[in-house]
Design a protein around this motif. Structure first.
Motif, PDB file in Angstrom:
ATOM      1  N   ASN A 452       9.818   4.420   1.740  1.00  0.00           N
ATOM      2  CA  ASN A 452       8.537   5.063   1.387  1.00  0.00           C
ATOM      3  C   ASN A 452       8.715   6.493   0.887  1.00  0.00           C
ATOM      4  O   ASN A 452       7.752   7.246   0.789  1.00  0.00           O
ATOM      5  CB  ASN A 452       7.597   5.065   2.584  1.00  0.00           C
ATOM      6  CG  ASN A 452       8.251   5.674   3.819  1.00  0.00           C
ATOM      7  OD1 ASN A 452       9.359   6.214   3.735  1.00  0.00           O
ATOM      8  ND2 ASN A 452       7.578   5.581   4.945  1.00  0.00           N
ATOM      9  N   GLU A 453       9.980   6.883   0.609  1.00  0.00           N
ATOM     10  CA  GLU A 453      10.304   8.197   0.049  1.00  0.00           C
ATOM     11  C   GLU A 453       9.795   9.341   0.914  1.00  0.00           C
ATOM     12  O   GLU A 453       9.415  10.396   0.414  1.00  0.00           O
ATOM     13  CB  GLU A 453       9.752   8.319  -1.376  1.00  0.00           C
ATOM     14  CG  GLU A 453      10.363   7.315  -2.344  1.00  0.00           C
ATOM     15  CD  GLU A 453       9.988   7.584  -3.781  1.00  0.00           C
ATOM     16  OE1 GLU A 453       8.956   8.254  -4.017  1.00  0.00           O
ATOM     17  OE2 GLU A 453      10.720   7.137  -4.687  1.00  0.00           O
ATOM     18  N   THR A 454       9.791   9.130   2.226  1.00  0.00           N
ATOM     19  CA  THR A 454       9.439  10.196   3.166  1.00  0.00           C
ATOM     20  C   THR A 454      10.660  11.071   3.409  1.00  0.00           C
ATOM     21  O   THR A 454      11.777  10.563   3.582  1.00  0.00           O
ATOM     22  CB  THR A 454       8.950   9.595   4.497  1.00  0.00           C
ATOM     23  OG1 THR A 454       7.763   8.851   4.267  1.00  0.00           O
ATOM     24  CG2 THR A 454       8.657  10.688   5.518  1.00  0.00           C
ATOM     25  N   PRO A 698       5.227  -3.965   3.007  1.00  0.00           N
ATOM     26  CA  PRO A 698       6.457  -3.215   3.301  1.00  0.00           C
ATOM     27  C   PRO A 698       7.290  -3.907   4.377  1.00  0.00           C
ATOM     28  O   PRO A 698       6.788  -4.715   5.159  1.00  0.00           O
ATOM     29  CB  PRO A 698       5.925  -1.862   3.805  1.00  0.00           C
ATOM     30  CG  PRO A 698       4.535  -1.768   3.274  1.00  0.00           C
ATOM     31  CD  PRO A 698       4.015  -3.158   3.215  1.00  0.00           C
ATOM     32  N   HIS A 713       9.246   0.003  12.498  1.00  0.00           N
ATOM     33  CA  HIS A 713       9.634   0.303  11.118  1.00  0.00           C
ATOM     34  C   HIS A 713      11.014   0.943  11.047  1.00  0.00           C
ATOM     35  O   HIS A 713      11.904   0.455  10.388  1.00  0.00           O
ATOM     36  CB  HIS A 713       8.586   1.208  10.480  1.00  0.00           C
ATOM     37  CG  HIS A 713       8.654   1.233   8.985  1.00  0.00           C
ATOM     38  ND1 HIS A 713       8.040   2.197   8.209  1.00  0.00           N
ATOM     39  CD2 HIS A 713       9.269   0.397   8.102  1.00  0.00           C
ATOM     40  CE1 HIS A 713       8.274   1.942   6.941  1.00  0.00           C
ATOM     41  NE2 HIS A 713       9.010   0.867   6.848  1.00  0.00           N
ATOM     42  N   GLU A 722       2.202   6.814   9.383  1.00  0.00           N
ATOM     43  CA  GLU A 722       2.977   5.578   9.553  1.00  0.00           C
ATOM     44  C   GLU A 722       2.415   4.713  10.677  1.00  0.00           C
ATOM     45  O   GLU A 722       2.457   3.480  10.602  1.00  0.00           O
ATOM     46  CB  GLU A 722       4.443   5.932   9.816  1.00  0.00           C
ATOM     47  CG  GLU A 722       5.146   6.521   8.601  1.00  0.00           C
ATOM     48  CD  GLU A 722       6.484   7.151   8.935  1.00  0.00           C
ATOM     49  OE1 GLU A 722       7.318   7.271   8.016  1.00  0.00           O
ATOM     50  OE2 GLU A 722       6.691   7.537  10.110  1.00  0.00           O
TER      51      GLU A 722
END
Length: 754
Positions: A452-454, A698, A713, A722
């Motif tokens: 998720n490019e966090t 996801p 996750h 999240e």
């Protein structure tokens, strides 16, 4: 080319607002410039010169956007000390020697800016800085209170000036001082205007700032006696502002004769230090007010302030710093770029050129009243109350800095404040060697997660003002419109200075469309109930328990809000009843220590909680904290584990598990690793609709022990964003599974908002 035209067009369209804002700021800067210079024992016009030169030069070369520059409140005590120290019995000699020191200080600030040492501002604990500002406020108040009462003769240190206040008040009741009463009344009325101005709600009255009202009323009083009264003006000339007849025709020559003496260099060092601190703190604070939430280039700004201070010194002006009060006025009146600083300087120049006669009519007592109020604001009892709420140790740091600064000097005061802070941190952690071993070690790990490019930032050991620069350097590289998670699970100690700074990042990210979440602090004890209180893995007292309702972090309060939105329950406390988790394959070879921060529905069907577990043994043992969702199912389903293809596939294969393929779904079989004890039953359970759900959402680790689902996750604490996504995913998955009847599935709409 098009971008340049748009930029120019935007600048032009915003010009009227910046001109107006610059005009309003100049109305405040004029009396303040005169007053600050007067309080420093310098010619009153020197403060205005600093504002004019600073506004023009910094608006051209600076790196900030909406700041206003000029003489600063914090420098009053420093410049007063410099002028008296270098005077040798002659205040004018002290003034021209101080001009030389200001020029040298400007050169030093240019070097600091070019070496990119603006980061040094992060090495000062917040409570010590607040104590230093309060001490400056007390010193200004102590000196200017006597001037406000028309008593210019009293001299001495801050403590003696404070104890002499009753004598100055009683002096006004003596017959021989009747000629001072009117001037003192003007001073006291001016203070009342400053004090009650904020309580007046008339929009037309508030178009004129409080300091300018004081100037207008005082000048108007002078004209009344000149034009309409038969009596002479009751305020003697020695109590009025003194301005040279030709302000811009002759400038004083700085005296560099003592440039190599230790005394002179000490003055240069103090001026530079306080100028840099005041400017950096003000710039940081004003960036939070910027409606466009831009970040200033502090090193470029320090360079510009240094250039402006050199020019100001040669022209007879004080040194130039960034000032927060006038900058906030600029923002509130629509200032949007550096041109407002430029126009404020232009209007000041016009005032000095066109209204010299009016400026000479301003009583010194009126200007002193403005400074008395400024000192009061810096050292207001409310500030003391705010520090006390954060923790008793912060109050000790605050008082130690105040007392040391008042009784010695600013440098000694801030050094003592830093030392007291370090000692308190040692005492809280009961381990000096812990800090000594880890001070110079890298303690920040940052990476961008692929899914998720966090941006995930993990902080370990300790995070205080001593090593905050490492964390700040990483955070400054994260785009503010992205998501960031800062995890302190591996950090034993986090101080107030770091948490206060992170609060600024949270606000900036929120305004620019990103999210900035702090996790891992809920297992720490705190020194008070304040959300920014010092946090340590060692409990502080029995009164404030870890996870108690009075000790919740922002993340915990957000979890509480989620629970409240769904009429669910929230429990922050640790729970060592972990039998349910041990039934899942993921935790079979791990030691679950506890769960906490649980939110669950009344029937406990859905339960989200943080879990701490251990992997490995002895030296290789590591503790991990993660967030899981468990779902109690209405009917029994096959036992299985579903995960993304990758490392776990290799681990499971070593343990003897084989990937179960779903017929007719090659993409699913390629992307997911599915294992379980009864492959045929599992294949029949994974219908087309269930497979489609997993393929179109996801990746999550999904595991069934027959009657309960486990979802997670990542092997870290989840952010609030999240957690909402996990809950949404879980409720939709439960809806699909619960709707299955004899192999038929009816899709239902989601139960919650993402």
């Amino acid at each position: 080319m098009e971008e340049t035209r748009n930029s120019t067009s935007g600048f032009v369209t915003k010009l009227p607002k910046n001109i107006f804002s610059g005009f309003v700021v100049s109305l405040i800067a004029l009396p303040l410039g005169l007053g600050l210079a007067m309080a420093s024992e310098a010619p009153p016009i020197s403060g205005v010169i600093a504002a004019i030169v600073g506004g023009i030069i910094v608006s051209v070369f600076g790196g900030s956007n909406v700041t206003i520059t000029g003489p600063g409140n914090g420098l009053v005590v420093v410049l007063l000390g410099a002028i008296t120290t270098l005077a040798n019995g002659d205040l004018y000699q002290g003034y021209i020697a101080t001009l030389a020191a200001i020029i040298c200080s400007g050169a030093l600030m240019i070097i600091i800016g070019q070496l990119r040492l603006g980061i040094l501002s992060d090495f000062f604990p917040s409570s010590a800085i607040q104590g230093m500002l309060a001490a400056i406020g007390i010193s200004i108040f102590a000196k200017q209170f006597h001037v406000m009462l028309a008593n210019n003769s009293i001299q001495g240190d801050t403590i003696s000036l404070l104890t002499d206040i009753p004598a100055s008040i009683l002096m006004l009741f003596k017959p021989e001082f009747n000629n001072l009463v009117i001037a003192a009344i003007v001073g006291m009325c001016s203070f009342l205007i400053m004090f009650f101005y904020g309580k007046i709600r008339n929009k037309y009255f508030r178009l004129v700032p409080a300091p300018m009202w004081i100037v207008l009323i005082a000048v108007g009083l002078s004209y009344y006696y000149e034009l309409f009264s038969s009596e002479a003006y009751p305020i003697e000339s020695s109590l009025l502002v003194q301005i040279p007849n030709k302000v811009f025709s002759s400038f004083p020559t700085p005296d560099f004769s003592n440039v190599l003496t230790a005394q002179f260099m000490g003055v240069v060092f103090v001026i530079t230090l306080i100028s840099s601190i005041e400017s950096l703190l003000s710039t940081k604070a004003v960036d939070k007010l910027d409606p466009l939430k831009r970040r200033s280039n502090v090193n470029k700004d320090l360079t510009a302030l240094g250039i402006a201070s050199i020019a100001s010194g040669f022209l007879g002006g004080l040194n130039v710093v960034t000032v927060i009060a006038r900058s906030s006025v600029n923002v509130n009146n629509g200032g949007i770029n550096r041109s407002s600083n430029f126009f404020h300087a232009i209007f000041l120049m016009l005032f000095v050129v066109l209204f010299q006669d009016q400026l000479r009519r301003i009583p010194l007592t009126a200007l002193a009243a403005i400074l008395v109020y400024t000192g009061y604001k810096l050292a207001a009892p409310r500030n003391l109350k705010d520090v006390a709420k954060i923790g008793k140790e912060q109050l000790l740091i605050f008082f130690a800095t105040v007392i040391a600064t008042i009784t010695t000097n600013l440098i000694t005061g801030i050094v003592i404040g830093i030392l007291i802070t370090i000692i308190i941190h040692f005492l809280i952690n009961k381990n000096i060697m812990f800090f000594a071993r880890n001070l110079f070690k890298p303690n920040i790990l940052m990476f961008k997660e692929e899914v998720n490019e966090t941006y995930f930032v993990s902080v370990k050991n300790f995070s205080t003002f001593l090593n905050y620069f490492r964390l700040k350097r990483k955070l400054d590289t994260i785009p503010e419109n992205q998501d960031a998670v800062i995890d302190f699970s591996l950090c034993n100690f986090v101080d107030y200075t770091v948490q206060e700074s992170l609060l600024g990042y949270q606000e900036t990210f929120k305004r620019k469309g990103g999210s900035f979440e702090i996790t891992g602090l809920d297992i720490h004890g705190s020194s008070s109930e304040h959300p920014l209180a010092v946090r340590s893995l060692l409990p502080f007292s029995k009164k404030i328990e870890i996870g108690s309702k009075s000790n919740l972090t922002k993340r915990q309060k957000d979890l509480q809000t989620i629970a409240s939105d769904f009429s669910w329950r929230y429990e922050a406390k640790k729970n060592e009843d972990i039998v349910t988790l041990n039934d899942f394959l993921f935790f079979k070879i791990k030691k679950v220590n506890y769960t906490n921060n649980a939110i669950f529905d009344p029937k406990a069907v859905f339960k989200i909680s943080d879990v701490e577990f251990s992997e490995g043994e002895f030296i290789a043992r590591t503790s991990v904290r993660t967030t899981v969702l468990t779902i109690k199912l209405k009917e029994e389903i096959p036992k299985f584990t579903l995960d993304k293809e990758g490392l776990l596939e290799f681990v499971y294969k070593l343990a003897g598990f084989k990937d179960i393929d779903i017929p007719g779904h090659p993409d699913f079989s390629r992307r997911f690793f599915l294992i379980g004890e009864n492959p045929e039953i599992i294949r029949s359970f994974f219908t087309d609709e269930l497979v489609l759900f997993f393929e179109s959402n996801p990746y999550y680790h999904v595991e069934s022990n027959g009657r309960t689902l486990l979802l997670m996750h990542k092997e870290r604490l989840a952010s609030i964003k999240e957690i909402k996504a996990l809950l949404d995913y879980g409720t939709r998955l439960e809806s699909i599974i619960s709707s299955t009847k004899h192999g038929e599935i009816v899709l239902k709409s989601p139960k919650i908002k993402s």
